[in-house]
Write a protein that holds these residues in place. Sequence first.
Motif, PDB file in Angstrom:
ATOM      1  N   VAL A   3       0.857  -1.183   0.000  1.00  0.00           N
ATOM      2  CA  VAL A   3       0.000   0.000   0.000  1.00  0.00           C
ATOM      3  C   VAL A   3       0.893   1.234   0.000  1.00  0.00           C
ATOM      4  N   SER A   4       0.589   2.164  -0.880  1.00  0.00           N
ATOM      5  CA  SER A   4       1.393   3.377  -0.944  1.00  0.00           C
ATOM      6  C   SER A   4       1.133   4.253   0.282  1.00  0.00           C
ATOM      7  N   THR A   5       2.068   5.104   0.558  1.00  0.00           N
ATOM      8  CA  THR A   5       1.926   6.037   1.686  1.00  0.00           C
ATOM      9  C   THR A   5       0.722   6.943   1.474  1.00  0.00           C
ATOM     10  N   ALA A   6       0.509   7.381   0.249  1.00  0.00           N
ATOM     11  CA  ALA A   6      -0.629   8.264  -0.050  1.00  0.00           C
ATOM     12  C   ALA A   6      -1.953   7.546   0.180  1.00  0.00           C
ATOM     13  N   ASP A   7      -2.043   6.275  -0.243  1.00  0.00           N
ATOM     14  CA  ASP A   7      -3.273   5.501  -0.032  1.00  0.00           C
ATOM     15  C   ASP A   7      -3.517   5.256   1.449  1.00  0.00           C
ATOM     16  N   ALA A   8      -2.460   4.954   2.183  1.00  0.00           N
ATOM     17  CA  ALA A   8      -2.590   4.723   3.625  1.00  0.00           C
ATOM     18  C   ALA A   8      -3.034   5.997   4.333  1.00  0.00           C
ATOM     19  N   ALA A  10      -4.733   8.490   3.023  1.00  0.00           N
ATOM     20  CA  ALA A  10      -6.125   8.759   2.642  1.00  0.00           C
ATOM     21  C   ALA A  10      -7.077   7.865   3.431  1.00  0.00           C
ATOM     22  N   ALA A  11      -6.726   6.589   3.596  1.00  0.00           N
ATOM     23  CA  ALA A  11      -7.571   5.672   4.360  1.00  0.00           C
ATOM     24  C   ALA A  11      -7.643   6.104   5.826  1.00  0.00           C
ATOM     25  N   SER A  13      -7.279   9.102   6.988  1.00  0.00           N
ATOM     26  CA  SER A  13      -8.078  10.326   7.042  1.00  0.00           C
ATOM     27  C   SER A  13      -9.569  10.024   7.010  1.00  0.00           C
ATOM     28  N   ARG A  14      -9.986   9.073   6.151  1.00  0.00           N
ATOM     29  CA  ARG A  14     -11.395   8.683   6.084  1.00  0.00           C
ATOM     30  C   ARG A  14     -11.869   8.103   7.412  1.00  0.00           C
TER      31      ARG A  14
END
Length: 100
Positions: A3-8, A10-11, A13-14
């Motif tokens: 999992v990319s840092t950006a995806d992690a 974003a998750a 944050s949600r």
Amino acid sequence: GVVSTADAAAAFSRIANLMAPPKCRGHGEACNIRTVKKEGDNCGRVFYVCPRPAGLRTDMKADCGHFEWAYLRQPGGGGGGGAGGAGGGGRGGGSGGGGG
């Protein structure tokens, strides 16, 4: 898969947005989290209310009447009903929590 840092981020944050109480419609302040204590179908259910003390609805320093069931909350905020709601959570129906 990795999992990319950006995806992690974003998750995370949600999830953080869903865990934080919503803001009341009248003042834009974080709601208090309460639980129904009254016996009945809603006993144990969590809901959100305006954090300000009770008073006249025309007094901007007082409770705006915001009420929202936690289980109806949608990702991204919104949802909820008006003061009281179905099943009688209301202002006197719960305790505990705290808003922040």
